[in-house]
Write a protein that holds these residues in place. Structure first.
Motif, PDB file in Angstrom:
ATOM      1  N   PHE A   9       0.824  -1.200   0.000  1.00 26.00           N
ATOM      2  CA  PHE A   9       0.000   0.000   0.000  1.00 26.00           C
ATOM      3  C   PHE A   9       0.864   1.259   0.000  1.00 26.00           C
ATOM      4  CE2 PHE A   9      -3.433  -2.656   2.146  1.00 26.00           C
ATOM      5  CZ  PHE A   9      -4.060  -2.909   0.945  1.00 26.00           C
ATOM      6  N   SER A  10       1.973   1.196   0.722  1.00 35.01           N
ATOM      7  CA  SER A  10       2.875   2.331   0.764  1.00 35.01           C
ATOM      8  C   SER A  10       3.489   2.579  -0.611  1.00 35.01           C
ATOM      9  CB  SER A  10       3.987   2.092   1.792  1.00 35.01           C
ATOM     10  OG  SER A  10       4.926   3.139   1.775  1.00 35.01           O
ATOM     11  N   PHE A  11       3.868   1.475  -1.286  1.00 31.84           N
ATOM     12  CA  PHE A  11       4.463   1.595  -2.619  1.00 31.84           C
ATOM     13  C   PHE A  11       3.450   2.149  -3.618  1.00 31.84           C
ATOM     14  CE2 PHE A  11       5.137  -0.241  -6.845  1.00 31.84           C
ATOM     15  CZ  PHE A  11       6.393   0.286  -7.127  1.00 31.84           C
ATOM     16  N   LEU A  12       2.191   1.645  -3.558  1.00 29.15           N
ATOM     17  CA  LEU A  12       1.165   2.117  -4.475  1.00 29.15           C
ATOM     18  C   LEU A  12       0.849   3.582  -4.231  1.00 29.15           C
ATOM     19  CD1 LEU A  12      -1.287  -0.913  -4.540  1.00 29.15           C
ATOM     20  CD2 LEU A  12       0.315  -0.218  -6.321  1.00 29.15           C
ATOM     21  N   SER A  13       0.863   3.992  -2.986  1.00 26.81           N
ATOM     22  CA  SER A  13       0.626   5.403  -2.669  1.00 26.81           C
ATOM     23  C   SER A  13       1.733   6.269  -3.248  1.00 26.81           C
ATOM     24  CB  SER A  13       0.543   5.607  -1.154  1.00 26.81           C
ATOM     25  OG  SER A  13      -0.552   4.906  -0.621  1.00 26.81           O
ATOM     26  N   PHE A  14       2.972   5.747  -3.158  1.00 25.07           N
ATOM     27  CA  PHE A  14       4.107   6.490  -3.711  1.00 25.07           C
ATOM     28  C   PHE A  14       3.962   6.630  -5.226  1.00 25.07           C
ATOM     29  CE2 PHE A  14       8.183   6.221  -5.944  1.00 25.07           C
ATOM     30  CZ  PHE A  14       8.785   7.377  -5.492  1.00 25.07           C
ATOM     31  N   VAL A  15       3.555   5.535  -5.887  1.00 25.35           N
ATOM     32  CA  VAL A  15       3.367   5.567  -7.335  1.00 25.35           C
ATOM     33  C   VAL A  15       2.266   6.543  -7.711  1.00 25.35           C
ATOM     34  CG1 VAL A  15       2.643   4.235  -9.349  1.00 25.35           C
ATOM     35  CG2 VAL A  15       4.257   3.241  -7.706  1.00 25.35           C
ATOM     36  N   ALA A  16       1.168   6.518  -6.951  1.00 21.03           N
ATOM     37  CA  ALA A  16       0.049   7.407  -7.251  1.00 21.03           C
ATOM     38  C   ALA A  16       0.486   8.864  -7.150  1.00 21.03           C
ATOM     39  CB  ALA A  16      -1.115   7.139  -6.299  1.00 21.03           C
ATOM     40  N   VAL A  17       1.266   9.183  -6.116  1.00 18.14           N
ATOM     41  CA  VAL A  17       1.748  10.544  -5.958  1.00 18.14           C
ATOM     42  C   VAL A  17       2.712  10.895  -7.084  1.00 18.14           C
ATOM     43  CG1 VAL A  17       3.119  12.078  -4.518  1.00 18.14           C
ATOM     44  CG2 VAL A  17       1.413  10.591  -3.464  1.00 18.14           C
ATOM     45  N   ALA A  18       3.585   9.930  -7.428  1.00 21.08           N
ATOM     46  CA  ALA A  18       4.554  10.170  -8.490  1.00 21.08           C
ATOM     47  C   ALA A  18       3.865  10.437  -9.816  1.00 21.08           C
ATOM     48  CB  ALA A  18       5.506   8.979  -8.621  1.00 21.08           C
ATOM     49  N   ASP A  19       2.722   9.720 -10.054  1.00 21.79           N
ATOM     50  CA  ASP A  19       2.005   9.912 -11.302  1.00 21.79           C
ATOM     51  C   ASP A  19       1.438  11.328 -11.419  1.00 21.79           C
ATOM     52  OD1 ASP A  19       2.543   7.408 -12.182  1.00 21.79           O
ATOM     53  OD2 ASP A  19       0.636   6.529 -11.570  1.00 21.79           O
ATOM     54  N   GLN A  20       1.224  11.995 -10.267  1.00 20.76           N
ATOM     55  CA  GLN A  20       0.678  13.338 -10.279  1.00 20.76           C
ATOM     56  C   GLN A  20       1.767  14.394 -10.458  1.00 20.76           C
ATOM     57  OE1 GLN A  20      -2.806  13.668 -10.097  1.00 20.76           O
ATOM     58  NE2 GLN A  20      -2.558  11.480 -10.352  1.00 20.76           N
ATOM     59  N   THR A  21       3.021  13.982 -10.368  1.00 19.08           N
ATOM     60  CA  THR A  21       4.123  14.927 -10.501  1.00 19.08           C
ATOM     61  C   THR A  21       4.409  15.171 -11.975  1.00 19.08           C
ATOM     62  OG1 THR A  21       5.093  14.117  -8.439  1.00 19.08           O
ATOM     63  CG2 THR A  21       6.516  15.392  -9.908  1.00 19.08           C
ATOM     64  N   PRO A  22       4.338  16.423 -12.423  1.00 22.05           N
ATOM     65  CA  PRO A  22       4.536  16.680 -13.853  1.00 22.05           C
ATOM     66  C   PRO A  22       5.968  16.434 -14.288  1.00 22.05           C
ATOM     67  CG  PRO A  22       4.426  18.733 -12.635  1.00 22.05           C
ATOM     68  CD  PRO A  22       4.073  17.646 -11.652  1.00 22.05           C
ATOM     69  N   SER A  23       6.110  15.997 -15.522  1.00 23.00           N
ATOM     70  CA  SER A  23       7.429  15.855 -16.137  1.00 23.00           C
ATOM     71  C   SER A  23       7.717  17.101 -16.961  1.00 23.00           C
ATOM     72  CB  SER A  23       7.472  14.627 -17.048  1.00 23.00           C
ATOM     73  OG  SER A  23       7.188  13.452 -16.318  1.00 23.00           O
ATOM     74  N   PRO A  24       8.945  17.577 -16.970  1.00 22.48           N
ATOM     75  CA  PRO A  24       9.269  18.775 -17.753  1.00 22.48           C
ATOM     76  C   PRO A  24       9.182  18.502 -19.249  1.00 22.48           C
ATOM     77  CG  PRO A  24      11.255  17.805 -16.826  1.00 22.48           C
ATOM     78  CD  PRO A  24      10.109  17.067 -16.218  1.00 22.48           C
ATOM     79  N   SER A  25       8.810  19.527 -19.980  1.00 21.66           N
ATOM     80  CA  SER A  25       8.777  19.422 -21.435  1.00 21.66           C
ATOM     81  C   SER A  25      10.191  19.211 -21.961  1.00 21.66           C
ATOM     82  CB  SER A  25       8.187  20.708 -22.036  1.00 21.66           C
ATOM     83  OG  SER A  25       8.089  20.612 -23.432  1.00 21.66           O
ATOM     84  N   TRP A  26      10.319  18.319 -22.948  1.00 20.87           N
ATOM     85  CA  TRP A  26      11.639  18.010 -23.476  1.00 20.87           C
ATOM     86  C   TRP A  26      11.978  18.938 -24.646  1.00 20.87           C
ATOM     87  CZ3 TRP A  26       7.461  14.682 -23.494  1.00 20.87           C
ATOM     88  CH2 TRP A  26       6.842  14.485 -24.727  1.00 20.87           C
ATOM     89  N   GLN A  27      13.267  19.084 -24.879  1.00 21.16           N
ATOM     90  CA  GLN A  27      13.731  19.891 -25.997  1.00 21.16           C
ATOM     91  C   GLN A  27      13.536  19.103 -27.293  1.00 21.16           C
ATOM     92  OE1 GLN A  27      15.092  23.220 -25.800  1.00 21.16           O
ATOM     93  NE2 GLN A  27      14.063  22.979 -23.825  1.00 21.16           N
ATOM     94  N   ALA A  28      12.762  19.658 -28.208  1.00 24.81           N
ATOM     95  CA  ALA A  28      12.426  18.984 -29.459  1.00 24.81           C
ATOM     96  C   ALA A  28      12.907  19.825 -30.637  1.00 24.81           C
ATOM     97  CB  ALA A  28      10.914  18.765 -29.561  1.00 24.81           C
ATOM     98  N   PRO A  29      13.808  19.281 -31.458  1.00 20.14           N
ATOM     99  CA  PRO A  29      14.354  20.056 -32.580  1.00 20.14           C
ATOM    100  C   PRO A  29      13.293  20.577 -33.545  1.00 20.14           C
ATOM    101  CG  PRO A  29      15.641  18.068 -32.210  1.00 20.14           C
ATOM    102  CD  PRO A  29      14.432  17.950 -31.342  1.00 20.14           C
TER     103      PRO A  29
END
Length: 335
Positions: A9-29
C-alpha cells in the motif's frame, strides 16, 4: 503478512503521488513544426508561442525560434503577457504557468491532472489580478499575481431549470450535486479585455460581458446556437465575433443588435487578428485566411495551399505570424 501489505500500500501510494508529478517538457528540434495553439508578443520585440507537450517557443525576428524551459508536458492552449517580462500560460490538466523573464523559464502555479479538463484562455488586468477560463465553465481568479487561484462558479450562465435541478440535487445527494455542478456549464472558450469591460465567448452561442472584471456576467441574447471562439473590438469601435461553420457577426452597438456576416466559408473560424490599421484577419480551419478592410463587413479569401488549420496569430514587424497544427507560419500582410 501485515507488514507485506503495508509495504504494498505504501508503494502504491508512492506511485500514485509520483504519477501526479509533472514531467518537464523536453527539448524537441522540430517543436516549431508541431501543433501550436496560441501566440502573442512579450513587449515589442519578442514573440511567444505555446502548444502541445508543453512547448513554449520564443523569437525576436519571427524566423528563428528557441524552446523555453517548461516544467510540464501538458498541452498549453493560451498565453498572455502583462508586460515584456511577466506572463502566464494555461492548458490541459488545469495547468497555469508563470514566467518573469520574458518566457525563457516557467514555474507552475496550478496543476490538476486529476481534473482532465483544459483551461482555454487567460487574461490579466494588472500584475496581480487575473482570470483563467476553460472547459465545462472552469473559472479561476487570482488577486495576488497567481500565487493563489480561487475557483468560481457562475450560475448566471445556467437556465432557471438548471438552477432548480441543482438545488434539488444538492438536497438529495451532495456527491452527485458536486459532480453535476462540475460539468453543467458550457465551455468558456475565449476572454477578451476591452478597456474596463470583459467579453467572453463559448459553447452554445455564449456571448457575455462583465464590467467588474468577471465577478458578474451579463449574457447577450442568443444569436446562434453553435460555439464561438473569438471576439474583438475593431479599430472602428464595433464588435466582431466568430465561430463554427464560418459564422461571424458584427455589432455596431456593443452587442445589440448583431448582424450576420457572409464569410463565404463553412470552416470553423478560430480567431481574429487586428492590425494597426483598419485591416483585420480571421484565421480558420482548412487553410482559411480572410482579410477585411471595411471593418468586417466583407472579406477577401487567401486560401493557404496546405489546407492546415490556422489557429491564432499576431502582427509582428509588418508580417502576420500564425500558429497552426503544423507549427509556425509567416504570412505577408495583404494590402
Amino acid at each position: 503478512m501485515k507488514q507485506f501489505w503495508a509495504f504494498v500500500f505504501s508503494f502504491l501510494s508512492f506511485v500514485a503521488v509520483a504519477d501526479q508529478t509533472p514531467s518537464p517538457s523536453w527539448q524537441a528540434p522540430l517543436a516549431n513544426k508541431s501543433l501550436l495553439l496560441d501566440i502573442t508578443t512579450a513587449g515589442a520585440d519578442r514573440l511567444v508561442a505555446v502548444g502541445e507537450y508543453g512547448h513554449v517557443l520564443l523569437s525576436t525576428d519571427g524566423e528563428n525560434w528557441q524552446q523555453a524551459n517548461v516544467p510540464v508536458t501538458s498541452t498549453l492552449t493560451a498565453v498572455y503577457f502583462i508586460n515584456s517580462q511577466k506572463g502566464w500560460a494555461v492548458g490541459h490538466d488545469a495547468s497555469i504557468l508563470q514566467t518573469t523573464d520574458g518566457g525563457a523559464t516557467w514555474s507552475i502555479q496550478q496543476f490538476f491532472p486529476h481534473l482532465e479538463k483544459p483551461l482555454l484562455d487567460v487574461v490579466f488586468k494588472d500584475e496581480l489580478n487575473g482570470l483563467a477560463i476553460g472547459a465545462y465553465g472552469m473559472f479561476y481568479r487570482t488577486q495576488d499575481g497567481g500565487n493563489t487561484w480561487i475557483k468560481e462558479f457562475h450560475e448566471e450562465f445556467l437556465f432557471q431549470e438548471d438552477i432548480d435541478y441543482l438545488n434539488e440535487l444538492k438536497q438529495e445527494d451532495e456527491e452527485a450535486y458536486l459532480d453535476e455542478r462540475s460539468s453543467i456549464l458550457p465551455h468558456f472558450n475565449r476572454i477578451t479585455m476591452d478597456g474596463r469591460t470583459l467579453y467572453m465567448v463559448g459553447e452554445i452561442g455564449l456571448i457575455a460581458k462583465s464590467n467588474d472584471f468577471g465577478k458578474s456576467w451579463q449574457p447577450f441574447d442568443e444569436i446562434y446556437q453553435g460555439s464561438f471562439f473569438d471576439l474583438e473590438r475593431t479599430r472602428k469601435g464595433n464588435l466582431l465575433v466568430v465561430g463554427l461553420r464560418g459564422n461571424a457577426f458584427r455589432s455596431l452597438r456593443n452587442g445589440a443588435p448583431w448582424q450576420a456576416v457572409d464569410t463565404e466559408t463553412q470552416a470553423l473560424l478560430n480567431s481574429i487578428v487586428l492590425t494597426d490599421t483598419n485591416l483585420l484577419y480571421i484565421l480558420g480551419n482548412s487553410g482559411v485566411l480572410l482579410s477585411s478592410e471595411d471593418d468586417g463587413q466583407t472579406f477577401t479569401h487567401h486560401p493557404q495551399a496546405d489546407g492546415k488549420a490556422l489557429i491564432a496569430g499576431t502582427v509582428f514587424h509588418g508580417k502576420l505570424i500564425v500558429v497552426s497544427d503544423v507549427g509556425i507560419k509567416t504570412i505577408t500582410i495583404f494590402k
